[in-house]
Write a protein that holds these residues in place. Structure first.
Motif, short mmCIF file in Angstrom:
data_model
loop_
_atom_site.label_atom_id
_atom_site.label_comp_id
_atom_site.label_asym_id
_atom_site.label_seq_id
_atom_site.Cartn_x
_atom_site.Cartn_y
_atom_site.Cartn_z
N GLY A 129 0.78 -1.23 0.00
CA GLY A 129 0.00 0.00 0.00
C GLY A 129 0.81 1.28 0.00
N LEU A 130 2.06 1.21 0.46
CA LEU A 130 2.89 2.41 0.54
C LEU A 130 4.36 2.01 0.52
CD1 LEU A 130 2.95 5.59 1.10
CD2 LEU A 130 3.39 4.94 3.48
N ILE A 131 5.15 2.69 -0.30
CA ILE A 131 6.61 2.55 -0.27
C ILE A 131 7.21 3.83 0.27
CG2 ILE A 131 8.72 2.31 -1.62
CD1 ILE A 131 7.23 0.62 -3.60
N ALA A 132 8.05 3.70 1.28
CA ALA A 132 8.86 4.82 1.76
C ALA A 132 10.28 4.58 1.24
CB ALA A 132 8.85 4.88 3.28
N TYR A 133 10.80 5.51 0.46
CA TYR A 133 12.10 5.32 -0.19
C TYR A 133 13.14 6.28 0.37
CZ TYR A 133 15.83 5.49 -3.63
OH TYR A 133 17.06 5.48 -4.23
N ALA A 157 23.47 14.33 10.42
CA ALA A 157 22.90 13.76 11.63
C ALA A 157 23.31 12.29 11.68
CB ALA A 157 21.38 13.88 11.63
N PRO A 158 23.34 11.68 12.85
CA PRO A 158 23.71 10.27 12.92
C PRO A 158 22.62 9.36 12.35
CG PRO A 158 23.10 11.08 15.09
CD PRO A 158 23.12 12.27 14.18
N ARG A 159 23.00 8.17 11.94
CA ARG A 159 22.04 7.22 11.38
C ARG A 159 20.86 6.99 12.31
NH1 ARG A 159 26.69 4.65 9.53
NH2 ARG A 159 26.82 4.46 7.26
N ALA A 160 21.13 6.95 13.61
CA ALA A 160 20.06 6.66 14.57
C ALA A 160 18.94 7.68 14.47
CB ALA A 160 20.62 6.61 15.98
N ASP A 161 19.26 8.93 14.19
CA ASP A 161 18.23 9.96 14.06
C ASP A 161 17.44 9.78 12.76
OD1 ASP A 161 19.01 10.98 16.46
OD2 ASP A 161 20.01 12.76 15.65
N PHE A 162 18.13 9.42 11.68
CA PHE A 162 17.42 9.13 10.43
C PHE A 162 16.52 7.90 10.60
CE2 PHE A 162 20.90 11.73 8.72
CZ PHE A 162 20.22 12.53 7.81
N ALA A 163 17.01 6.92 11.35
CA ALA A 163 16.20 5.73 11.62
C ALA A 163 14.94 6.11 12.37
CB ALA A 163 17.02 4.71 12.41
N GLN A 164 15.08 6.99 13.37
CA GLN A 164 13.91 7.41 14.14
C GLN A 164 12.94 8.18 13.25
OE1 GLN A 164 13.51 6.74 17.76
NE2 GLN A 164 11.49 7.03 16.85
N GLY A 165 13.46 8.96 12.31
CA GLY A 165 12.60 9.68 11.38
C GLY A 165 11.81 8.73 10.50
N ALA A 166 12.46 7.68 10.01
CA ALA A 166 11.77 6.69 9.19
C ALA A 166 10.67 6.01 9.98
CB ALA A 166 12.76 5.66 8.66
#
Length: 291
Positions: free
Chosen positions: A103-107, A175-184
């Motif tokens: 139903g949805l792709i987040a890229y 920003a660190p990966r962990a912050d991008f992960a939290q955003g995703a």
């Protein structure tokens, strides 16, 4: 699995970003079913141990894709790491997702993909175009640079006393990966419809290479000087110290991108998504830098 919960699939789930996202989902949203899509099931065992379902998923094996996506409502398509092959790989995944009824792709694209001069953006632009062409509902998570991208160079600078670059005084909003992960995770778990949205994601604060050198000096107690070179001279210097030519070219192009403003962003979109300022580069350095 909890009845009625949207099933979230994460591709590249044993990679650095993918694993963080799966672990964050399982820790913060234990009732949400998570499917870890991996090339190597054995490598994914630690994710199975925290409750993720493992499925074999290989960008280069199209026959594995649609079956692995069956029953997945939201797919996080993490960009592959095979530069030069990603447009083909991503198309295979996107077409399989449509076939499977995702139903949805987040890229995970690149910061300001539609306008940036960063050479690495070409495959991301192509993937964004494929998403439109195939017609799967999608949301774009356009990532800036990770703080971790610079750590090995900063450590080498402490060891040798110089931090060479061709970035000039270009600002980098990392920003660190962990912050991008939290955003995703915030996007994937949002109750709002995400289809059609574009998020330009970068650090809340920015720095130059002069700033990096000064911070490395402060943290290590050893003098580090930023040395500005031309792009050809910088690339040659990287090769001279043993960096593979292909990698040296990528690093030099990245630094030139910073010089041209391609790695700077002041929208604080990532900060708004995660509900706090992103972790600053100085803090990331403090946790990893050896004196």
């Amino acid at each position: 699995m909890a009845a009625g919960q949207a099933v979230i699939g994460v591709s590249g789930a044993t990679g650095q970003l993918g694993e963080m996202i799966v672990r964050t989902l399982r820790a913060q949203y234990p009732d949400i079913p998570v499917v870890a899509l991996v090339r190597d099931l054995a490598k994914g065992a630690p994710l199975a141990a925290i409750g993720a379902e493992l499925r074999h998923f290989d960008y280069d094996e199209p026959g594995t894709l649609a079956p692995a996506l069956a029953g997945i409502d939201k797919l996080l398509l993490i960009s592959g790491n095979a530069v030069g092959e990603r447009e083909r790989q991503h198309r295979a995944v996107i077409e399989a997702a449509k076939e499977a009824g995702v139903g949805l792709i987040a890229y995970t694209s690149v910061l300001r993909a539609s306008e940036t001069s960063l050479p690495i953006a070409a495959e991301h632009k192509a993937t964004e175009a494929i998403l439109k062409e195939v017609g799967v509902p999608h949301v774009l998570l356009r990532h800036g640079w990770y703080c971790e991208n610079y750590l090995f160079r900063i450590q080498a600078a402490v060891d040798h006393g110089t931090l060479p670059t061709c970035a000039g005084d270009g600002l980098i909003s990392a920003a660190p990966r962990a912050d991008f992960a939290q955003g995703a995770v915030a996007v994937l778990t949002s109750r709002e419809d995400q289809a059609g949205k574009v998020y330009e994601l970068a650090g809340s604060t920015s720095f130059t290479f002069d700033d990096l050198a000064a911070e490395a000096t402060r943290l290590s107690g050893r003098p580090v000087t930023c040395v500005q070179l031309s792009k050809p001279a910088f690339e040659a210097a990287l090769v001279e110290i043993g960096t593979p030519p292909f990698v040296a070219a990528l690093i030099a192009k990245s630094d030139m991108g910073a010089c041209d403003g391609g790695l700077f962003d002041e929208s604080r979109t990532l900060e708004k998504l995660i509900g706090r300022p992103t972790t600053p580069m100085s803090e990331v350095m403090a946790h990893t830098l050896r004196p």
